[in-house]
Design a protein around this motif. Structure first.
Motif, PDB file in Angstrom:
ATOM      1  N   LEU A  29      47.925 -25.976   3.224  1.00  0.00           N
ATOM      2  CA  LEU A  29      48.445 -24.646   2.931  1.00  0.00           C
ATOM      3  C   LEU A  29      48.005 -23.650   4.000  1.00  0.00           C
ATOM      4  N   ARG A  30      48.747 -22.562   4.087  1.00  0.00           N
ATOM      5  CA  ARG A  30      48.451 -21.488   5.038  1.00  0.00           C
ATOM      6  C   ARG A  30      48.374 -20.162   4.299  1.00  0.00           C
ATOM      7  N   ARG A  31      47.324 -19.397   4.604  1.00  0.00           N
ATOM      8  CA  ARG A  31      47.226 -18.022   4.117  1.00  0.00           C
ATOM      9  C   ARG A  31      47.334 -17.096   5.315  1.00  0.00           C
ATOM     10  N   ASP A  32      48.391 -16.288   5.337  1.00  0.00           N
ATOM     11  CA  ASP A  32      48.602 -15.349   6.427  1.00  0.00           C
ATOM     12  C   ASP A  32      47.669 -14.149   6.281  1.00  0.00           C
ATOM     13  N   PRO A  33      47.447 -13.396   7.363  1.00  0.00           N
ATOM     14  CA  PRO A  33      46.578 -12.225   7.274  1.00  0.00           C
ATOM     15  C   PRO A  33      46.998 -11.214   6.213  1.00  0.00           C
ATOM     16  N   ASP A  34      48.294 -11.185   5.867  1.00  0.00           N
ATOM     17  CA  ASP A  34      48.740 -10.254   4.828  1.00  0.00           C
ATOM     18  C   ASP A  34      48.549 -10.801   3.417  1.00  0.00           C
ATOM     19  N   GLY A  35      47.979 -12.015   3.305  1.00  0.00           N
ATOM     20  CA  GLY A  35      47.701 -12.598   2.007  1.00  0.00           C
ATOM     21  C   GLY A  35      48.747 -13.552   1.479  1.00  0.00           C
ATOM     22  N   ALA A  36      49.900 -13.666   2.157  1.00  0.00           N
ATOM     23  CA  ALA A  36      50.939 -14.597   1.713  1.00  0.00           C
ATOM     24  C   ALA A  36      50.472 -16.032   1.903  1.00  0.00           C
ATOM     25  N   VAL A  37      50.764 -16.882   0.913  1.00  0.00           N
ATOM     26  CA  VAL A  37      50.343 -18.287   0.943  1.00  0.00           C
ATOM     27  C   VAL A  37      51.575 -19.176   0.968  1.00  0.00           C
ATOM     28  N   THR A  38      51.573 -20.139   1.892  1.00  0.00           N
ATOM     29  CA  THR A  38      52.708 -21.038   2.081  1.00  0.00           C
ATOM     30  C   THR A  38      52.226 -22.479   2.087  1.00  0.00           C
ATOM     31  N   THR A  39      52.959 -23.361   1.416  1.00  0.00           N
ATOM     32  CA  THR A  39      52.687 -24.784   1.505  1.00  0.00           C
ATOM     33  C   THR A  39      53.298 -25.319   2.795  1.00  0.00           C
ATOM     34  N   VAL A  40      52.457 -25.833   3.678  1.00  0.00           N
ATOM     35  CA  VAL A  40      52.911 -26.347   4.973  1.00  0.00           C
ATOM     36  C   VAL A  40      53.298 -27.812   4.866  1.00  0.00           C
ATOM     37  N   LEU A  41      52.467 -28.604   4.222  1.00  0.00           N
ATOM     38  CA  LEU A  41      52.731 -30.021   4.003  1.00  0.00           C
ATOM     39  C   LEU A  41      52.366 -30.369   2.567  1.00  0.00           C
ATOM     40  N   SER A  42      53.146 -31.234   1.958  1.00  0.00           N
ATOM     41  CA  SER A  42      52.825 -31.743   0.626  1.00  0.00           C
ATOM     42  C   SER A  42      52.955 -33.262   0.646  1.00  0.00           C
TER      43      SER A  42
END
Length: 328
Positions: free
Chosen positions: A160-173
Motif C-alpha cells: 500500500l501507499r500513503r501519499d503526503p496528503d493522507g490518501a491511501v492506495t492499494t498498489v499490489l494485492s
C-alpha cells in the motif's frame, strides 16, 4: 486458543536449492528489556531501534547495551522506519500504521483501507517527498496464528501507499504473505519480500517500467522476512526458517491434506528450525552472503540491519537482539 479452520489454496513451489552458507559469524546478545524484537533498524546515529511485544519502541546503543524507551504504541509493533528527525514510522499489528514523534507521542496515520480495518501491517519505508509504502501480510490471520496463513497460503498480502496528503492506495494485492520492504537508493523501485512465496519481488515506481513487477530473487531456501539496504549497498534479507519439506510436498496437493496436518496437535505439526540465518544480495539479485548460526542459540530471525560491517538481528520469539560480526 481455538484453532481456526483453514481454506487451503494449491500452489506448486519450485524445488528447493540451497548452496549453503558463505561465512562464519561471531555472536553477542543485547537485551531489549522485553520480548519479541520483530524488526531491527539503525537510526542516523547508529543506534538500534526495535519494538517489543508489550508495545514499547526501544533504542539500544550497540556498543554499551544502554536502552531508552522512545514510546509505547498501545499495540504490537512490527516493522519500523527511522526518520531523520528522530521519529519512527511503525507498522503496528493491532493499531495500523503509526507515527512516533521525537517527543514520544504517537499518532495513527492509517487504521482503515477501503473502509475495512487495517490488519497485520508488517513493514514500512518512506520516500524523500513523504510518500510512505507499507505492507500487510494477510487479511485472514492474526500474528499469534500466523502459521495458519503459511498452511492456508491465502495470498491476501498487500503493498500500500500513503501519499503526503493522507490518501491511501492499494498498489499490489494477492501477495504471498507480503513482508519486508526496501526502497531503491534512487527511489525507482521497491523490493518486497513474499514470505510464503520464497522470493523477493521488485516493483518499479518510475521510468518506462513503472507499475511492472518482476522477481529479483526467487526460489529462496527459506522464508524471507524483513529486509534492509545496508551501507555496503547490499540488500540484507532475514530468513526466519528453512523451507519445510512436508509443507512443500503438501502445497500442490488437495487442500484437505493440509487441513489434516493443521488439525494435529501443535507438537506434531511442522515446526520452524531454530537457526539464525541472513542472506545478502546485490541490486541485480546475485547472492553475496549466506550467514548462518545453526547451534540453536538464536532463532526465528525476522529482521536484519547492517551498518559498518556489523549485522543486527531481531526475532519474533527471542527476548534479545543479536549482534553478528562477519568473520573472514
Amino acid at each position: 486458543m481455538t484453532r481456526r479452520l483453514i481454506h487451503p489454496r494449491r500452489w506448486s513451489p519450485p524445488a528447493v536449492t540451497d548452496p549453503g552458507p558463505t561465512g562464519p559469524l561471531a555472536v553477542r546478545r543485547l537485551p531489549t528489556g522485553g520480548h519479541g524484537p520483530e524488526d531491527v533498524v539503525f537510526d542516523d546515529q547508529g543506534k538500534i531501534i526495535t519494538g517489543t511485544a508489550d508495545g514499547r519502541i526501544v533504542r539500544i546503543d550497540p556498543a554499551t547495551g544502554d536502552r531508552t524507551v522512545l514510546a509505547e504504541t498501545g499495540g504490537r509493533p512490527l516493522g519500523l522506519h527511522p526518520r531523520p528527525d528522530g521519529g519512527v514510522l511503525v507498522c503496528d499489528h493491532d493499531r495500523g500504521l503509526l507515527e512516533v514523534r521525537p517527543d514520544g507521542s504517537v499518532e495513527v496515520l492509517v487504521d482503515t483501507v477501503d473502509g475495512e480495518p487495517l490488519t497485520f501491517a508488517s513493514n514500512v519505508v518512506q520516500g524523500l517527498d513523504g510518500t510512505i509504502w507499507f505492507t500487510t501480510s494477510t487479511s485472514q490471520w492474526h500474528l499469534d496464528q500466523h502459521l495458519g496463513d503459511v498452511f492456508e497460503h491465502s495470498n491476501t498480502g498487500r503493498l500500500l501507499r500513503r501519499d503526503p496528503d493522507g490518501a491511501v492506495t492499494t498498489v499490489l494485492s494477492g501477495l504471498k504473505f507480503a513482508n519486508g520492504l526496501v526502497l531503491a537508493p534512487d527511489e525507482s523501485y521497491l523490493l518486497v519480500a513474499e514470505t510464503t512465496g520464497y522470493r523477493v519481488q521488485r516493483h518499479w515506481l518510475t521510468g518506462s517500467r513503472a507499475g511492472d513487477t518482476e522477481t529479483l530473487v526467487g526460489n529462496l531456501p527459506g522464508f524471507p522476512d524483513n529486509m534492509w539496504l545496508g551501507g555496503d549497498g547490499l540488500v540484507w534479507v532475514a530468513i526466519a526458517a528453512p523451507r519445510n519439506t512436508l509443507l512443500d510436498r503438501l502445497l500442490p496437493l488437495p487442500g484437505f491434506l493440509r487441513l489434516l496436518v493443521w488439525n494435529l496437535p501443535a507438537a506434531l505439526r511442522p515446526q520452524p528450525v531454530p537457526i539464525a540465518w541472513v542472506m545478502a544480495f546485490d541490486l541485480d539479485g546475485s547472492r553475496v552472503h549466506d550467514l548462518r548460526v545453526a547451534d540453536g542459540s538464536y532463532g526465528f530471525v525476522t529482521s536484519v540491519a547492517e551498518r559498518d560491517g556489523v549485522l543486527v538481528l531481531g526475532s519474533l520469539t527471542e527476548d534479545d537482539v543479536a549482534v553478528l560480526v562477519r568473520g573472514t
